[in-house]
Design a protein around this motif. Structure first.
Motif, PDB file in Angstrom:
ATOM      1  N   SER A 109      -3.185  -9.127  -6.640  1.00 58.80           N
ATOM      2  CA  SER A 109      -2.865  -8.793  -5.254  1.00 58.80           C
ATOM      3  C   SER A 109      -1.750  -7.753  -5.226  1.00 58.80           C
ATOM      4  N   GLN A 110      -1.557  -7.152  -4.067  1.00 61.08           N
ATOM      5  CA  GLN A 110      -0.474  -6.190  -3.929  1.00 61.08           C
ATOM      6  C   GLN A 110       0.878  -6.835  -4.252  1.00 61.08           C
ATOM      7  N   ALA A 111       1.088  -8.063  -3.796  1.00 61.14           N
ATOM      8  CA  ALA A 111       2.354  -8.755  -4.042  1.00 61.14           C
ATOM      9  C   ALA A 111       2.604  -8.957  -5.532  1.00 61.14           C
ATOM     10  N   ALA A 112       1.573  -9.356  -6.268  1.00 62.20           N
ATOM     11  CA  ALA A 112       1.718  -9.568  -7.702  1.00 62.20           C
ATOM     12  C   ALA A 112       1.870  -8.237  -8.445  1.00 62.20           C
ATOM     13  N   ASN A 113       1.140  -7.217  -8.006  1.00 67.87           N
ATOM     14  CA  ASN A 113       1.289  -5.891  -8.619  1.00 67.87           C
ATOM     15  C   ASN A 113       2.721  -5.380  -8.490  1.00 67.87           C
ATOM     16  N   LYS A 114       3.339  -5.642  -7.351  1.00 69.98           N
ATOM     17  CA  LYS A 114       4.712  -5.189  -7.144  1.00 69.98           C
ATOM     18  C   LYS A 114       5.674  -5.898  -8.091  1.00 69.98           C
ATOM     19  N   LEU A 115       5.455  -7.194  -8.338  1.00 69.31           N
ATOM     20  CA  LEU A 115       6.302  -7.926  -9.279  1.00 69.31           C
ATOM     21  C   LEU A 115       6.230  -7.321 -10.678  1.00 69.31           C
ATOM     22  N   VAL A 116       5.002  -7.032 -11.136  1.00 70.07           N
ATOM     23  CA  VAL A 116       4.831  -6.437 -12.461  1.00 70.07           C
ATOM     24  C   VAL A 116       5.471  -5.061 -12.504  1.00 70.07           C
ATOM     25  N   ALA A 117       5.250  -4.259 -11.468  1.00 70.77           N
ATOM     26  CA  ALA A 117       5.822  -2.915 -11.422  1.00 70.77           C
ATOM     27  C   ALA A 117       7.337  -2.960 -11.487  1.00 70.77           C
ATOM     28  N   SER A 131      -7.829  -3.970  -4.694  1.00 69.87           N
ATOM     29  CA  SER A 131      -6.795  -4.925  -4.323  1.00 69.87           C
ATOM     30  C   SER A 131      -6.713  -4.973  -2.808  1.00 69.87           C
ATOM     31  N   ASP A 132      -5.860  -5.847  -2.302  1.00 65.17           N
ATOM     32  CA  ASP A 132      -5.631  -5.850  -0.859  1.00 65.17           C
ATOM     33  C   ASP A 132      -4.685  -4.728  -0.458  1.00 65.17           C
ATOM     34  N   GLY A 133      -4.067  -4.087  -1.447  1.00 63.80           N
ATOM     35  CA  GLY A 133      -3.122  -3.016  -1.158  1.00 63.80           C
ATOM     36  C   GLY A 133      -2.824  -2.174  -2.380  1.00 63.80           C
ATOM     37  N   ARG A 134      -1.565  -1.909  -2.594  1.00 63.78           N
ATOM     38  CA  ARG A 134      -1.150  -0.998  -3.660  1.00 63.78           C
ATOM     39  C   ARG A 134      -1.321  -1.625  -5.043  1.00 63.78           C
ATOM     40  N   VAL A 135      -1.500  -0.743  -6.044  1.00 63.08           N
ATOM     41  CA  VAL A 135      -1.599  -1.174  -7.438  1.00 63.08           C
ATOM     42  C   VAL A 135      -0.332  -0.727  -8.173  1.00 63.08           C
ATOM     43  N   ALA A 192     -11.856 -12.840   2.922  1.00 66.79           N
ATOM     44  CA  ALA A 192     -10.508 -12.914   2.353  1.00 66.79           C
ATOM     45  C   ALA A 192      -9.665 -13.972   3.049  1.00 66.79           C
ATOM     46  N   CYS A 193      -8.615 -14.392   2.366  1.00 67.48           N
ATOM     47  CA  CYS A 193      -7.666 -15.339   2.936  1.00 67.48           C
ATOM     48  C   CYS A 193      -6.834 -14.652   4.023  1.00 67.48           C
ATOM     49  N   GLN A 194      -6.084 -15.409   4.772  1.00 65.90           N
ATOM     50  CA  GLN A 194      -5.277 -14.842   5.843  1.00 65.90           C
ATOM     51  C   GLN A 194      -4.001 -14.184   5.329  1.00 65.90           C
ATOM     52  N   ASP A 195      -3.444 -14.709   4.222  1.00 68.17           N
ATOM     53  CA  ASP A 195      -2.162 -14.204   3.718  1.00 68.17           C
ATOM     54  C   ASP A 195      -2.243 -13.904   2.226  1.00 68.17           C
ATOM     55  N   PRO A 196      -2.609 -12.679   1.849  1.00 72.42           N
ATOM     56  CA  PRO A 196      -2.728 -12.326   0.427  1.00 72.42           C
ATOM     57  C   PRO A 196      -1.421 -12.427  -0.348  1.00 72.42           C
ATOM     58  N   THR A 197      -0.264 -12.409   0.345  1.00 73.91           N
ATOM     59  CA  THR A 197       1.017 -12.489  -0.362  1.00 73.91           C
ATOM     60  C   THR A 197       1.212 -13.839  -1.041  1.00 73.91           C
ATOM     61  N   LYS A 198       0.372 -14.823  -0.711  1.00 75.19           N
ATOM     62  CA  LYS A 198       0.483 -16.152  -1.314  1.00 75.19           C
ATOM     63  C   LYS A 198      -0.367 -16.290  -2.581  1.00 75.19           C
ATOM     64  N   TYR A 199      -1.051 -15.214  -2.952  1.00 71.18           N
ATOM     65  CA  TYR A 199      -1.969 -15.276  -4.094  1.00 71.18           C
ATOM     66  C   TYR A 199      -1.598 -14.245  -5.168  1.00 71.18           C
ATOM     67  N   ILE A 200      -1.650 -14.684  -6.416  1.00 69.66           N
ATOM     68  CA  ILE A 200      -1.467 -13.750  -7.536  1.00 69.66           C
ATOM     69  C   ILE A 200      -2.719 -12.896  -7.673  1.00 69.66           C
ATOM     70  N   SER A 201      -3.880 -13.542  -7.624  1.00 71.66           N
ATOM     71  CA  SER A 201      -5.146 -12.830  -7.800  1.00 71.66           C
ATOM     72  C   SER A 201      -5.750 -12.465  -6.457  1.00 71.66           C
ATOM     73  N   TRP A 202      -6.194 -11.235  -6.343  1.00 71.97           N
ATOM     74  CA  TRP A 202      -6.864 -10.787  -5.122  1.00 71.97           C
ATOM     75  C   TRP A 202      -8.316 -11.241  -5.105  1.00 71.97           C
ATOM     76  N   ASP A 203      -9.075 -10.928  -6.167  1.00 69.22           N
ATOM     77  CA  ASP A 203     -10.518 -11.201  -6.154  1.00 69.22           C
ATOM     78  C   ASP A 203     -11.015 -11.928  -7.397  1.00 69.22           C
ATOM     79  N   GLY A 204     -10.098 -12.565  -8.127  1.00 73.85           N
ATOM     80  CA  GLY A 204     -10.479 -13.286  -9.343  1.00 73.85           C
ATOM     81  C   GLY A 204     -10.285 -12.468 -10.597  1.00 73.85           C
ATOM     82  N   ILE A 205     -10.199 -11.151 -10.472  1.00 78.68           N
ATOM     83  CA  ILE A 205     -10.027 -10.246 -11.609  1.00 78.68           C
ATOM     84  C   ILE A 205      -8.770  -9.394 -11.441  1.00 78.68           C
ATOM     85  N   HIS A 206      -8.600  -8.825 -10.247  1.00 73.16           N
ATOM     86  CA  HIS A 206      -7.496  -7.898  -9.988  1.00 73.16           C
ATOM     87  C   HIS A 206      -6.353  -8.600  -9.263  1.00 73.16           C
TER      88      HIS A 206
END
Length: 386
Positions: free
Chosen positions: A355-363, A71-75, A339-353
């Motif tokens: 992003s840190q922002a989306a992982n935080k929402l699920v957590a 991911s771009d950050g935490r899982v 990579a894009c400039q702002d990963p917080t705007k994307y649910i998917s980091w690399d098409g499979i996993h």
């Protein structure tokens, strides 16, 4: 009084096991001094980095250099540990300067539940679920031996860490993707085997003393950018994989843009998964089992992407449908999978996993106790019977 209960975690499908006599009163908050995690790349925090390849930049760009995560950050498991007041988990293979006082993470990118899938169906990573569990049991045995040798130097909380574990488990991303993307013959023959291997793995842990389990099902495979992208590139092949699950070509995508037939297959997989969980509950009535509906959680995020501050839910931040994230030209040449400039705007980091922002929402949904069975059970209270 909060009960002191260690936690052993397993990635995307969450399984928690706690030793007997650890729970406080019915309304008491649980306290987990240690976590052990099992799963695949969705919760891997170092095994792939150490054993197979270097997850270099842009991986970890929102967190730190050598983040060791897909991911771009935490899982998700990072946020769960953080919420419980514990440090982030390290791989048992990443031994330099690492402490395992608070647990370990056996999750490995590309790993599967069952070893029976052919090479074309998933990555040939040998760390399938039964191997990870064997690693944990050996880790536990050696730790107990070490504790017995030095027990006079251990305090009571460390003693509980040895005796009372709490586990999290994650369904294999590669494996479920492979079987739901395959033809019906392969799907129908493989799914029961995978579910049985999963059930047997949980049995091994319960028979080794597990008393409390936290599990989650598989997310919507048909909503992953890699799945949607493949269908857009080759509509004919995509239709062939989902024939029998849709009535016409017009039904290939649902109202949100996900591949309808793939999600129907995933729902069928999740129904069989739930049956295996219900079977465990019936066979081991003294074990408290809590489940989290990952499918619904991720579906809601995708359906409400703009509300959560995301752009197109089927676009990825890093790489694209033809160039995987982080890929370089030969001999460490220029980076191709940028990579894009702002990963917080994307649910998917690399098409499979995610992003840190989306992982935080699920957590956060897991931490709050949303979408659980029994209802309204946050992880901080997962040591109590309903």
């Amino acid at each position: 009084m909060a009960s002191r209960v260690p936690m052993w975690a397993l990635g995307a499908l969450l399984l928690a096991l706690v030793g007997g006599g650890a729970a406080a009163g019915a309304a008491g908050k649980c306290s987990f001094p240690a976590i052990f995690n099992f799963g695949d790349s969705n919760s891997d925090t170092g095994t792939t980095f150490v054993a197979f390849n270097d997850l270099s930049y842009p991986y970890g760009m929102s967190y730190k250099e050598n983040a060791k995560r897909f991911s771009d950050g935490r899982v998700i498991i990072d946020y769960l540990a953080e919420n419980l007041g514990l440090p982030y988990l390290e791989s048992p293979l990443d031994t330099i300067g690492t402490s395992y006082k608070y647990g370990a993470n056996f999750a490995t990118g590309g790993s599967k539940i069952s070893p029976i899938l052919p090479a074309w169906a998933a990555l040939p990573i040998p760390m399938y679920l039964d191997v990870q569990i064997s690693e944990f049991l050996q880790f536990k045995s050696r730790t107990i031996d070490f504790y017995n040798q030095l027990k006079n130097d251990y305090n009571s909380s460390e003693s509980e860490f040895i005796l009372i574990p709490f586990f999290f488990f994650s369904l294999s991303n590669q494996e479920v993707m492979a079987v739901v993307s395959a033809n019906d013959d392969f799907y129908n023959t493989s799914i029961p085997v995978v579910i049985e291997q999963y059930y047997s793995g949980l049995q091994r842990l319960i028979q080794s003393g597990a008393k409390f389990l936290w599990l989650h099902n598989r997310g919507p495979t048909g909503c992953m950018p890699v799945t949607v992208g493949e269908c857009r590139l080759n509509k004919t092949a995509c239709l062939d994989k989902v024939k029998g699950y849709i009535n016409s070509e017009n039904e290939l995508y649902d109202q949100h843009g996900c591949v309808r037939g793939q999600n129907k297959k995933t729902k069928m997989f999740n129904r069989l998964w739930k049956q295996s969980v219900d079977k465990l509950r019936a066979q081991y009535p003294d074990v408290v089992i809590t489940t989290f509906d990952m499918y619904t959680a991720k579906s809601k995020i995708i359906a409400n992407a703009q509300k959560f501050g995301f752009l197109d839910p089927f676009k990825q931040c890093c790489g694209n449908s033809t160039v995987f994230c982080g890929i370089r030209q030969p001999n460490m040449g220029p980076l191709l999978g940028t990579a894009c400039q702002d990963p917080t705007k994307y649910i998917s980091w690399d098409g499979i996993h995610y992003s840190q922002a989306a992982n935080k929402l699920v957590a956060n949904l897991i931490i709050e106790g949303s979408l659980t069975s029994p209802p309204s059970t946050p992880i901080s209270r997962a040591c109590h019977k309903p």
